[in-house]
Motif scaffolding. Structure first.
Motif, PDB file in Angstrom:
ATOM      1  N   ILE A 208     -28.653  64.156 -14.926  1.00  0.00           N
ATOM      2  CA  ILE A 208     -29.025  62.930 -15.797  1.00  0.00           C
ATOM      3  C   ILE A 208     -28.933  63.324 -17.033  1.00  0.00           C
ATOM      4  N   GLU A 209     -29.774  64.404 -17.386  1.00  0.00           N
ATOM      5  CA  GLU A 209     -30.129  64.629 -18.886  1.00  0.00           C
ATOM      6  C   GLU A 209     -28.801  65.274 -19.584  1.00  0.00           C
ATOM      7  N   LYS A 210     -28.124  65.975 -18.777  1.00  0.00           N
ATOM      8  CA  LYS A 210     -26.842  66.283 -19.369  1.00  0.00           C
ATOM      9  C   LYS A 210     -25.755  65.489 -19.874  1.00  0.00           C
ATOM     10  N   ALA A 211     -25.869  64.342 -18.926  1.00  0.00           N
ATOM     11  CA  ALA A 211     -24.961  63.040 -18.872  1.00  0.00           C
ATOM     12  C   ALA A 211     -25.461  62.216 -20.054  1.00  0.00           C
ATOM     13  N   LYS A 212     -26.635  62.570 -20.577  1.00  0.00           N
ATOM     14  CA  LYS A 212     -27.491  61.515 -21.385  1.00  0.00           C
ATOM     15  C   LYS A 212     -27.563  60.277 -20.972  1.00  0.00           C
ATOM     16  N   ALA A 213     -27.805  60.113 -19.533  1.00  0.00           N
ATOM     17  CA  ALA A 213     -27.960  58.888 -18.901  1.00  0.00           C
ATOM     18  C   ALA A 213     -29.434  58.246 -18.618  1.00  0.00           C
ATOM     19  N   GLY A 214     -30.406  59.344 -19.102  1.00  0.00           N
ATOM     20  CA  GLY A 214     -31.648  58.786 -18.940  1.00  0.00           C
ATOM     21  C   GLY A 214     -32.647  59.789 -19.651  1.00  0.00           C
ATOM     22  N   VAL A 215     -33.978  59.627 -19.767  1.00  0.00           N
ATOM     23  CA  VAL A 215     -34.847  60.216 -20.256  1.00  0.00           C
ATOM     24  C   VAL A 215     -35.775  60.912 -19.073  1.00  0.00           C
ATOM     25  N   ILE A 216     -36.158  62.151 -19.363  1.00  0.00           N
ATOM     26  CA  ILE A 216     -36.796  62.888 -18.331  1.00  0.00           C
ATOM     27  C   ILE A 216     -38.288  63.155 -18.756  1.00  0.00           C
TER      28      ILE A 216
ATOM     29  N   ASN B  18     -41.531  64.350  -6.260  1.00  0.00           N
ATOM     30  CA  ASN B  18     -40.406  64.782  -5.637  1.00  0.00           C
ATOM     31  C   ASN B  18     -39.455  64.009  -4.997  1.00  0.00           C
ATOM     32  N   GLU B  19     -38.064  64.221  -5.321  1.00  0.00           N
ATOM     33  CA  GLU B  19     -37.051  63.487  -4.894  1.00  0.00           C
ATOM     34  C   GLU B  19     -35.885  64.274  -5.008  1.00  0.00           C
ATOM     35  N   ASN B  20     -35.225  64.518  -3.796  1.00  0.00           N
ATOM     36  CA  ASN B  20     -34.213  65.470  -3.593  1.00  0.00           C
ATOM     37  C   ASN B  20     -32.905  64.910  -3.897  1.00  0.00           C
ATOM     38  N   PHE B  21     -32.746  63.509  -3.830  1.00  0.00           N
ATOM     39  CA  PHE B  21     -31.442  62.895  -4.530  1.00  0.00           C
ATOM     40  C   PHE B  21     -31.931  61.577  -5.119  1.00  0.00           C
ATOM     41  N   GLY B  22     -32.008  60.463  -4.312  1.00  0.00           N
ATOM     42  CA  GLY B  22     -32.582  59.094  -4.838  1.00  0.00           C
ATOM     43  C   GLY B  22     -31.409  58.198  -4.960  1.00  0.00           C
ATOM     44  N   ILE B  23     -30.998  57.786  -3.791  1.00  0.00           N
ATOM     45  CA  ILE B  23     -29.961  56.945  -3.910  1.00  0.00           C
ATOM     46  C   ILE B  23     -30.083  55.647  -4.828  1.00  0.00           C
TER      47      ILE B  23
ATOM     48  N   ILE C 255     -28.500  56.161  -8.323  1.00  0.00           N
ATOM     49  CA  ILE C 255     -27.304  55.842  -8.565  1.00  0.00           C
ATOM     50  C   ILE C 255     -26.964  54.174  -8.589  1.00  0.00           C
ATOM     51  N   GLU C 256     -27.741  53.623  -7.913  1.00  0.00           N
ATOM     52  CA  GLU C 256     -27.529  52.229  -7.585  1.00  0.00           C
ATOM     53  C   GLU C 256     -28.212  51.578  -9.093  1.00  0.00           C
ATOM     54  N   ALA C 257     -29.214  51.805  -9.712  1.00  0.00           N
ATOM     55  CA  ALA C 257     -29.584  51.721 -10.777  1.00  0.00           C
ATOM     56  C   ALA C 257     -28.595  52.007 -12.099  1.00  0.00           C
ATOM     57  N   MET C 258     -27.827  53.342 -12.083  1.00  0.00           N
ATOM     58  CA  MET C 258     -27.114  53.626 -13.170  1.00  0.00           C
ATOM     59  C   MET C 258     -25.798  52.768 -13.042  1.00  0.00           C
ATOM     60  N   ASN C 259     -25.536  52.459 -11.660  1.00  0.00           N
ATOM     61  CA  ASN C 259     -24.227  51.611 -11.518  1.00  0.00           C
ATOM     62  C   ASN C 259     -24.386  50.263 -12.085  1.00  0.00           C
ATOM     63  N   ALA C 260     -25.588  49.629 -12.065  1.00  0.00           N
ATOM     64  CA  ALA C 260     -26.022  48.407 -12.655  1.00  0.00           C
ATOM     65  C   ALA C 260     -26.335  48.495 -14.061  1.00  0.00           C
ATOM     66  N   GLY C 261     -26.050  49.550 -14.634  1.00  0.00           N
ATOM     67  CA  GLY C 261     -26.197  49.731 -16.148  1.00  0.00           C
ATOM     68  C   GLY C 261     -27.477  49.640 -16.763  1.00  0.00           C
ATOM     69  N   LEU C 262     -28.574  50.310 -15.939  1.00  0.00           N
ATOM     70  CA  LEU C 262     -29.835  50.658 -16.328  1.00  0.00           C
ATOM     71  C   LEU C 262     -30.023  51.975 -16.895  1.00  0.00           C
ATOM     72  N   PRO C 263     -30.472  52.219 -18.195  1.00  0.00           N
ATOM     73  CA  PRO C 263     -31.018  53.453 -18.549  1.00  0.00           C
ATOM     74  C   PRO C 263     -32.328  53.910 -17.631  1.00  0.00           C
ATOM     75  N   LEU C 264     -32.305  55.304 -17.316  1.00  0.00           N
ATOM     76  CA  LEU C 264     -33.211  55.865 -16.524  1.00  0.00           C
ATOM     77  C   LEU C 264     -34.650  56.383 -17.326  1.00  0.00           C
ATOM     78  N   LEU C 265     -35.508  56.518 -16.739  1.00  0.00           N
ATOM     79  CA  LEU C 265     -36.562  57.106 -16.873  1.00  0.00           C
ATOM     80  C   LEU C 265     -37.115  57.652 -15.519  1.00  0.00           C
ATOM     81  N   VAL C 266     -36.812  59.176 -15.382  1.00  0.00           N
ATOM     82  CA  VAL C 266     -36.964  59.678 -14.197  1.00  0.00           C
ATOM     83  C   VAL C 266     -37.778  61.326 -14.504  1.00  0.00           C
ATOM     84  N   SER C 267     -38.554  61.731 -13.450  1.00  0.00           N
ATOM     85  CA  SER C 267     -39.276  62.759 -13.679  1.00  0.00           C
ATOM     86  C   SER C 267     -38.648  63.903 -13.471  1.00  0.00           C
ATOM     87  N   ASP C 268     -38.995  65.221 -13.758  1.00  0.00           N
ATOM     88  CA  ASP C 268     -38.426  66.383 -13.721  1.00  0.00           C
ATOM     89  C   ASP C 268     -38.559  66.787 -12.168  1.00  0.00           C
TER      90      ASP C 268
END
Length: 393
Positions: free
Chosen positions: A323-331, A294-299, A302-315
């Protein structure tokens, strides 16, 4: 046309740095209101053991009132806080109350009602079904009485994502829901990744998977660590960086998982990182992983995306749909098999991580810049001041 200036008070249970993200989320809201020219003050209960030394350095724009805690201090009770609110609340056009299940929340809401000052509530995840499982019996008793009353008389509830708003437990109250991202301070310069790797003896060609957050049971390390152990044979350049701290007993348990799954030989543990070291840690990584229950936002996301990191985050991360819609990470799902499968695809070249990183940067620019979040918040304030509406039932 002259700019409308709005004076706000933000009520927080405590400024203690050890409480983590919720405190900084509230203070960053205040910081960017002040930088936009709006007078802002904060009030919180205080104990001598609280870590508040960071306030002057990180939030010099914000006037912080520390009011001595009283018995029962465990629930952020304070006679000084109550007296200060009674004497000062009328100076403000809007009050924001951050958090739910504390006596400081009760007193702030009660005094605002008595003195006819509108208030907004920011639950910071406290009214999420997952969070309500903690101390469930107490919250089940308080919810229909206290929380319903709190929300019924509010000018609205500020949520950080649509999913949080959809899942919000209101105990029968019907407050207006506002969806507004948190303003996230973002550095203008990147960290030094090669220097971080050199300091921690990480190979220059390693594929670094970074976990950076509070080390807590809900963060999904019991999924991520076994997945790393499974993948090392397939991905010999794999390296894990664990950045964060938490309760001593749980941190010890995490280290036992690192040992049990054979991850120790390719793991770097930094503890809590901040400032330049935090920037360097982000810059040294190739993938950012947060497989939380559970993560209601996760600041930090945002910092990781700004640093240019692709994401692996849970649903379980409430902005995973965005994130999925923007193709910024894998769920992934919150289980070892799903984490293993999705992380494998990221490590073996099946996914264009460079393109994903670029999409993440774009997402931050469009949706999470502090100026945009602050502008939207001011619009909410103006609506409440100029067009007062009936409270929830």
């Amino acid at each position: 046309m002259s700019k409308t200036i709005i004076r706000t008070l933000h009520c927080i249970c405590s400024f203690d740095n050890k409480l983590g993200g919720g405190v900084h989320a509230a203070l960053n809201v205040c910081k960017y209101l002040a930088l936009d020219g709006h007078p802002v003050e904060t009030a919180a209960t205080h104990d001598n053991a609280d870590d508040t030394g960071y306030l002057v350095q990180k939030y010099p724009e914000v006037t912080c009132h520390k009011l001595k805690r009283s018995f029962p201090g465990r629930y952020c009770n304070s006679h000084e806080y109550v007296r200060w609110l009674r004497n000062n609340v009328r100076r403000f056009q809007i009050v924001e109350i951050h958090g739910i299940f504390t006596l400081s929340t009760y007193w702030a809401a009660r005094i605002c009602q008595q003195l006819s000052v509108p208030y907004l509530v920011r639950p910071h995840g406290s009214l999420d079904p997952f969070d309500l499982k903690k101390h469930a019996l107490l919250k089940k008793a308080l919810g229909p009485v206290f929380v319903r009353w709190l929300l019924k008389h509010s000018a609205g509830v500020v949520c950080t994502s649509k999913l949080e708003a959809d899942l919000l437990v209101t105990y029968g109250a019907k407050p207006r829901r506002y969806i507004l991202p948190l303003p996230v301070p973002l550095p203008e310069t990147p960290g030094n990744g090669p220097a971080f790797r050199q300091r921690h003896k990480i190979p220059v060609d390693a594929q670094v998977v970074l976990f950076m957050s509070r080390v807590d049971y809900k963060k999904g390390l019991d999924f991520l660590i076994p997945a790393l152990g499974r993948l090392k044979a397939e991905c010999p350049k794999l390296w894990f960086v664990l950045a964060g701290t938490g309760e001593t007993d749980f941190v010890a348990k995490v280290h036992s998982w690192i040992e049990a799954h054979g991850v120790r030989p390719f793991t770097t543990v930094t503890g809590f990182v901040t400032g330049q070291e935090k920037l360097d840690t982000l810059a040294a990584a190739d993938i950012f992983a947060l497989t939380s229950l559970n993560e209601n936002f996760g600041i930090v996301i945002i910092e990781a995306m700004n640093a240019g990191l692709p994401l692996l985050v849970s649903d379980g991360v409430y902005i995973h749909q965005e994130i999925e819609k923007a193709k910024a990470g894998v769920i992934c799902s919150t289980d070892v098999n799903s984490v293993t499968q999705q992380l494998r695809a990221m490590l073996n070249g099946s996914i264009d991580l460079g393109a994903m990183a670029e999409q993440g940067r774009n997402m931050v620019k469009i949706h999470f810049q502090p100026k945009a979040a602050t502008s939207s918040l001011i619009q909410i304030y103006q609506r409440i001041i100029t067009q007062p509406e009936g409270k929830g039932v």
